[in-house]
Design an enzyme around this catalytic site. Structure first.
Site, PDB file in Angstrom:
ATOM      1  N   HIS A   1      -1.438   0.491  -9.811  1.00 35.75           N
ATOM      2  CA  HIS A   1      -2.071  -0.177  -8.804  1.00 35.75           C
ATOM      3  C   HIS A   1      -2.932  -1.425  -9.790  1.00 35.75           C
ATOM      4  CE1 HIS A   1      -4.162  -0.490  -4.707  1.00 35.75           C
ATOM      5  NE2 HIS A   1      -4.235  -1.700  -5.186  1.00 35.75           N
TER       6      HIS A   1
ATOM      7  N   ARG B   1       0.945  -0.971   0.081  1.00 35.95           N
ATOM      8  CA  ARG B   1       0.006  -0.004  -0.083  1.00 35.95           C
ATOM      9  C   ARG B   1       0.926   1.222  -0.019  1.00 35.95           C
ATOM     10  NH1 ARG B   1      -3.496  -2.620  -1.753  1.00 35.95           N
ATOM     11  NH2 ARG B   1      -5.522  -3.240  -0.587  1.00 35.95           N
TER      12      ARG B   1
HETATM   13  P1  NDP Z   1      -1.484 -12.107   3.988  1.00 39.13           P
HETATM   14  O1  NDP Z   1      -2.276 -11.562   5.156  1.00 39.13           O
HETATM   15  O2  NDP Z   1      -1.632 -13.516   3.422  1.00 39.13           O
HETATM   16  O3  NDP Z   1      -0.222 -11.850   4.487  1.00 39.13           O
HETATM   17  C1  NDP Z   1       0.729 -10.669   5.028  1.00 39.13           C
HETATM   18  C2  NDP Z   1       1.954 -11.072   5.408  1.00 39.13           C
HETATM   19  O4  NDP Z   1       2.492  -9.443   6.002  1.00 39.13           O
HETATM   20  C3  NDP Z   1       2.213 -12.014   6.540  1.00 39.13           C
HETATM   21  O5  NDP Z   1       3.422 -12.464   6.220  1.00 39.13           O
HETATM   22  C4  NDP Z   1       2.274 -10.979   7.785  1.00 39.13           C
HETATM   23  O6  NDP Z   1       3.037 -11.508   8.564  1.00 39.13           O
HETATM   24  C5  NDP Z   1       2.947  -9.807   7.272  1.00 39.13           C
HETATM   25  N1  NDP Z   1       2.753  -8.672   8.162  1.00 39.13           N
HETATM   26  C6  NDP Z   1       1.749  -8.237   8.487  1.00 39.13           C
HETATM   27  N2  NDP Z   1       1.914  -7.130   9.241  1.00 39.13           N
HETATM   28  C7  NDP Z   1       3.145  -7.041   9.687  1.00 39.13           C
HETATM   29  C8  NDP Z   1       4.107  -6.307  10.623  1.00 39.13           C
HETATM   30  N3  NDP Z   1       3.685  -5.479  11.354  1.00 39.13           N
HETATM   31  N4  NDP Z   1       5.215  -6.837  10.672  1.00 39.13           N
HETATM   32  C9  NDP Z   1       5.856  -7.734   9.939  1.00 39.13           C
HETATM   33  N5  NDP Z   1       5.063  -8.416   8.852  1.00 39.13           N
HETATM   34  C10 NDP Z   1       3.871  -8.231   9.047  1.00 39.13           C
HETATM   35  O7  NDP Z   1      -1.843 -11.043   2.898  1.00 39.13           O
HETATM   36  P2  NDP Z   1      -1.454 -11.253   1.303  1.00 39.13           P
HETATM   37  O8  NDP Z   1      -0.052 -11.645   1.034  1.00 39.13           O
HETATM   38  O9  NDP Z   1      -2.449 -11.927   0.640  1.00 39.13           O
HETATM   39  O10 NDP Z   1      -1.323  -9.441   0.787  1.00 39.13           O
HETATM   40  C11 NDP Z   1      -0.656  -8.848   1.322  1.00 39.13           C
HETATM   41  C12 NDP Z   1      -0.814  -7.321   1.090  1.00 39.13           C
HETATM   42  O11 NDP Z   1      -0.608  -7.051  -0.606  1.00 39.13           O
HETATM   43  C13 NDP Z   1      -2.381  -6.845   0.957  1.00 39.13           C
HETATM   44  O12 NDP Z   1      -2.860  -6.557   2.311  1.00 39.13           O
HETATM   45  C14 NDP Z   1      -2.539  -5.820   0.195  1.00 39.13           C
HETATM   46  O13 NDP Z   1      -2.241  -4.640   0.806  1.00 39.13           O
HETATM   47  C15 NDP Z   1      -1.583  -5.857  -0.931  1.00 39.13           C
HETATM   48  N6  NDP Z   1      -1.921  -6.391  -2.194  1.00 39.13           N
HETATM   49  C16 NDP Z   1      -1.767  -5.428  -3.122  1.00 39.13           C
HETATM   50  C17 NDP Z   1      -2.284  -5.681  -4.438  1.00 39.13           C
HETATM   51  C18 NDP Z   1      -1.964  -4.763  -5.585  1.00 39.13           C
HETATM   52  O14 NDP Z   1      -2.788  -4.755  -6.569  1.00 39.13           O
HETATM   53  N7  NDP Z   1      -1.162  -3.731  -5.551  1.00 39.13           N
HETATM   54  C19 NDP Z   1      -3.020  -6.888  -4.810  1.00 39.13           C
HETATM   55  C20 NDP Z   1      -3.040  -7.787  -3.653  1.00 39.13           C
HETATM   56  C21 NDP Z   1      -2.459  -7.582  -2.483  1.00 39.13           C
HETATM   57  P3  NDP Z   1       2.703 -12.937   9.447  1.00 39.13           P
HETATM   58  O15 NDP Z   1       2.944 -14.174   8.359  1.00 39.13           O
HETATM   59  O16 NDP Z   1       3.437 -13.102  10.765  1.00 39.13           O
HETATM   60  O17 NDP Z   1       1.172 -12.928   9.722  1.00 39.13           O
HETATM   61  C1  OXD Z   2      -6.037  -5.811  -3.356  1.00 43.25           C
HETATM   62  C2  OXD Z   2      -5.401  -4.907  -4.024  1.00 43.25           C
HETATM   63  O1  OXD Z   2      -5.463  -5.489  -1.831  1.00 43.25           O
HETATM   64  O2  OXD Z   2      -5.812  -4.857  -5.101  1.00 43.25           O
HETATM   65  O3  OXD Z   2      -6.341  -7.022  -3.421  1.00 43.25           O
HETATM   66  O4  OXD Z   2      -4.852  -3.808  -3.878  1.00 43.25           O
END
Ligand code: NDP
Ligand code: OXD
Length: 312
Positions: free
Chosen positions: A275, A227
Site C-alpha cells: 500500500h 482497495r
Molecule cells: P475519483 O473519485 O476521482 O475517481 C473514481 C473513479 O471510479 C471515477 O471514474 C468513477 O466513475 C469510478 N467509479 C466509482 N464507482 C464506480 C462504479 N460502481 N462503477 C464504475 N466506475 C466507478 O477517485 P481517485 O481517482 O482519486 O481515487 C480512486 C481510488 O484509488 C481511491 O478511492 C482509493 O481507493 C484508491 N487510491 C489508492 C491509493 C493507494 O495508495 N493504493 C492512493 C490513492 C487512491 P465516475 O467518473 O463516473 O464518477
Molecule cells: C488513499 C490511499 O486512498 O492511500 O489515498 O489508499
C-alpha cells in the site's frame, strides 16, 4: 474563540498536526493520539485517516471531515458517522503523480515481460525474448477519476491504447470508454492490462472475481491499487495458476496487511507492494487540507467534496 481542529490518524499524527499548525497559524490543532482526553466542544473540523469508529460522531460541533487520502471508505463504513457531515477526500497533485509512476512501472513490467529476465538472471542465463506492440495493447482503467485519468495520460507516451470503465458515461478523446455494469464485460474482453483505481463502495466490493477475471483475454495482466476488498484474492491465484492471468501486481490486499503465510506471496509473477503506490506527505497535503478548510469556512465547495449518496 480560535478555530479548533482535531487530527485523527495513527500515522505521523504529530507531524500532521505541526504541518497544519503552520498552514493554519490561527487555529488550535489537537493531536487526538497525543492526549487521553480533550475538550471536544467547538471542534469544527476533523482531519483524519482511518479514524476510530464512533470518534467522529463524538464531536458535537463537527462541521466537516477532511480525509488524508483519496479513498474515504473507512469513514463511509463507520455506522455512527452522521449522514449530514460533509467529507472532503484528498486531491493532492503530488500523490497523483506518484500513483502514475507506480502504475507506469508495473504496466511496463507486465507488458515487456520483465519477470522472465529476472528469473533468467537468477539462473545466470542470457535469454533474449521479444515483446508485443503497444499499439495493439489496451491498458484498461477500472475507474477514471483523478488517479486513473492522470495515469492514462502519462501512459499514452508509450503508445498504448487506453480504455476506461466508469460509473457515468463520458466521451474522452483518445480513450475508448465504457460505463456501468452492463458494459463491464465488453470493457474486460478488450483489456490486455487491467489497472484498478476504483473507490471501495458497495458496488465495487468483490468486483474482481473468478467470473470477471475470466472475461479478460487469456494472458492478460491485472494491477490493482484501488482497495483490497475489490479483489477476490483466491480467485486471482487460481486464474494465475491456470495461466489465464499471466501477471499481476497488488498494492492493496484483503486482508491488509497480508499475513506472512498467505499463499499469494509465493505465486510466480504476482507482485505485492505494501500500500505504497501513492503515499500522502504532510509537506504537500497539509496545504491542500488547509485550503479545503478555508473554502468550507467561506461557505464554498472544496475540491474533492464527497457525494455521500455515491460514497466516493
Ligand atoms: P475519483 O473519485 O476521482 O475517481 C473514481 C473513479 O471510479 C471515477 O471514474 C468513477 O466513475 C469510478 N467509479 C466509482 N464507482 C464506480 C462504479 N460502481 N462503477 C464504475 N466506475 C466507478 O477517485 P481517485 O481517482 O482519486 O481515487 C480512486 C481510488 O484509488 C481511491 O478511492 C482509493 O481507493 C484508491 N487510491 C489508492 C491509493 C493507494 O495508495 N493504493 C492512493 C490513492 C487512491 P465516475 O467518473 O463516473 O464518477
Ligand atoms: C488513499 C490511499 O486512498 O492511500 O489515498 O489508499
Amino acid at each position: 474563540m480560535a478555530l479548533r481542529i482535531v487530527v485523527m490518524t495513527s500515522d505521523r499524527a504529530e507531524k500532521w498536526a505541526n504541518a497544519l499548525r503552520s498552514a493554519l497559524p490561527d487555529a488550535e490543532v489537537i493531536n487526538h493520539t497525543a492526549v487521553d482526553d480533550y475538550d471536544k466542544d467547538g471542534i469544527e473540523y476533523a482531519v483524519t485517516w482511518h479514524p476510530p469508529k464512533g470518534a467522529l460522531a463524538a464531536l458535537p460541533d463537527l462541521k466537516a471531515v477532511c480525509n488524508l487520502g483519496a479513498g474515504v471508505d473507512a469513514i463511509m463504513t463507520d455506522p455512527a458517522f452522521p449522514a449530514h457531515i460533509p467529507v472532503v477526500r484528498l486531491i493532492d497533485p503530488a500523490m497523483t503523480r506518484d500513483m502514475s509512476q507506480w502504475v507506469a512501472y508495473w504496466v511496463l513490467h507486465h507488458y515487456r515481460g520483465f519477470e522472465r529476465f529476472r528469473r533468467a538472471q537468477a539462473e545466470n542465463t542470457w535469454a533474449p525474448k521479444g515483446y508485443g506492440d503497444p499499439t495493439k495493447t489496451t491498458v484498461g482503467f477500472l475507474g477514471f477519476g483523478e488517479m486513473g485519468g492522470r495515469c492514462a495520460q502519462d501512459l499514452t507516451t508509450f503508445g498504448f491504447n487506453i480504455a476506461a470503465w466508469t460509473r457515468s458515461p463520458r466521451t474522452l478523446e483518445g480513450v475508448t470508454t465504457f460505463a456501468g455494469n452492463k458494459a463491464l464485460g465488453a470493457f474486460l474482453n478488450t483489456t490486455n492490462i487491467l489497472v484498478g483505481l476504483l473507490p471501495l463502495t458497495p458496488e465495487t466490493t468483490g468486483l474482481l472475481n473468478a467470473k470477471t477475471l475470466a472475461m479478460l483475454p487469456a494472458g492478460a495482466s491485472v494491477i490493482n491499487a484501488g482497495r483490497g476488498k475489490q479483489m477476490a484474492l483466491p480467485d486471482l491465484i487460481t486464474a494465475m495458476e491456470s495461466g489465464h492471468i499471466a501477471g499481476a501486481t497488488l498494492d492493496v490486499t484483503d486482508p491488509e496487511p497480508l499475513p506472512n503465510d498467505h499463499p499469494a506471496w509465493a505465486v510466480p509473477n504476482l507482485h505485492i507492494t505494501p500500500h505504497i503506490s501513492a503515499l500522502t506527505y504532510p509537506r504537500t497535503a497539509a496545504g491542500v487540507v488547509a485550503d479545503s478548510i478555508r473554502t468550507l469556512m467561506a461557505g464554498g465547495t472544496p475540491n474533492g467534496l464527497v457525494d455521500r449518496s455515491r460514497a466516493y
